[in-house]
Design an enzyme around this catalytic site. Structure first.
Site, short mmCIF file in Angstrom:
data_model
loop_
_atom_site.label_atom_id
_atom_site.label_comp_id
_atom_site.label_asym_id
_atom_site.label_seq_id
_atom_site.Cartn_x
_atom_site.Cartn_y
_atom_site.Cartn_z
N GLY A 23 0.84 -1.19 0.00
CA GLY A 23 0.00 0.00 0.00
C GLY A 23 0.87 1.24 0.00
CG MET A 25 5.19 6.14 2.17
SD MET A 25 6.38 7.51 2.14
CE MET A 25 6.83 7.63 3.88
N GLY A 28 -0.33 1.63 7.22
CA GLY A 28 -0.33 0.60 8.25
C GLY A 28 0.34 -0.69 7.86
CE LYS A 29 3.98 0.22 3.09
NZ LYS A 29 3.47 1.55 3.46
CB THR A 30 5.59 -1.00 9.37
OG1 THR A 30 6.33 -0.73 8.17
CG2 THR A 30 6.55 -1.45 10.46
CD GLU A 96 9.86 0.84 4.77
OE1 GLU A 96 9.59 0.95 3.56
OE2 GLU A 96 9.31 1.53 5.65
CB ALA A 97 9.90 -5.88 0.62
CB CYS A 187 -6.44 14.36 -3.76
SG CYS A 187 -8.07 14.82 -3.12
#
Length: 199
Positions: A23, A25, A28-30, A96-97, A187
């Site tokens: 997704g 920045m 909520g990935k991390t 952070e792949a 946007c």
């Protein structure tokens, strides 16, 4: 009442798979990666977490979410190093792949083929909306893909992309809220139009 034997638990632990969390920045990935890894640790699974050595924004040796949740990690320069530290693990997490080399795809496949659950988190697109690093190939080979969304800071809809606020054109620019913002498609296009008009 169901009773699980030790053999059944071992068999369950050794079923390899690849899970990708992607997704923009601030989506909520991390956070999701840390949640899954902490659950695995709670279940007494052997867990190892890796992050690119270049990512020192919050900590040199921890994976840290924007909400300050953290988990100890091993910083590495090359995806091949993951294999050196993972042979005796049940679960491998990679944050952070997008900053890793293309070899990460083969590494993840090897781990999963050897019965290891691999959980990868990363940006699917850069600030120009171009697929980023090894993430597109990882999405193709994943057993499970979770696309998480931030909220557009302009209108409140689901964000689609990461917009860079600073003027740098470098593809890799480690940054925070002062450098990037999540935007919905509409946007994002308006921001690009405004930037073009102001040149």
């Amino acid at each position: 009442m169901v009773v699980f034997s030790e053999d059944h638990i071992q068999e369950t632990r050794r079923r390899g798979r690849i899970e990708v969390i992607c997704g923009s920045m601030f989506s909520g990935k991390t956070e999701e990666l840390i949640r899954r890894l902490k659950r695995a640790k709670f279940a007494r699974q052997r867990v190892e977490i890796f992050k690119p050595a270049i990512d020192t924004r919050y900590s040199e040796e921890e994976v840290v979410s924007h909400d300050s949740n953290s988990i100890a990690s091993t910083p590495i320069d090359s995806s091949a190093s993951i294999l050196l530290f993972s042979s005796d693990k049940d679960v491998v997490g990679i944050d952070e792949a997008q900053f890793f080399d293309e070899g990460l795809v083969d590494v993840c496949n090897k781990l999963a083929d050897n019965g290891i659950r691999v959980i990868v988190a990363g940006l699917d697109m850069d600030f120009r909306r171009v697929p980023f690093g090894p993430i597109p190939a990882l999405l193709a080979i994943a057993d499970e893909v979770t696309k998480v969304h931030a909220i557009c800071v302009k209108c409140g809809n689901l964000a689609y992309a990461t917009h860079r606020i600073t003027k740098s054109e470098k593809r890799v620019l480690l940054g925070e809220k002062a450098d990037y913002e999540p935007l919905c498609r509409t946007c994002y296009m308006e921001a690009l139009k405004e930037e073009t008009e102001n040149k």
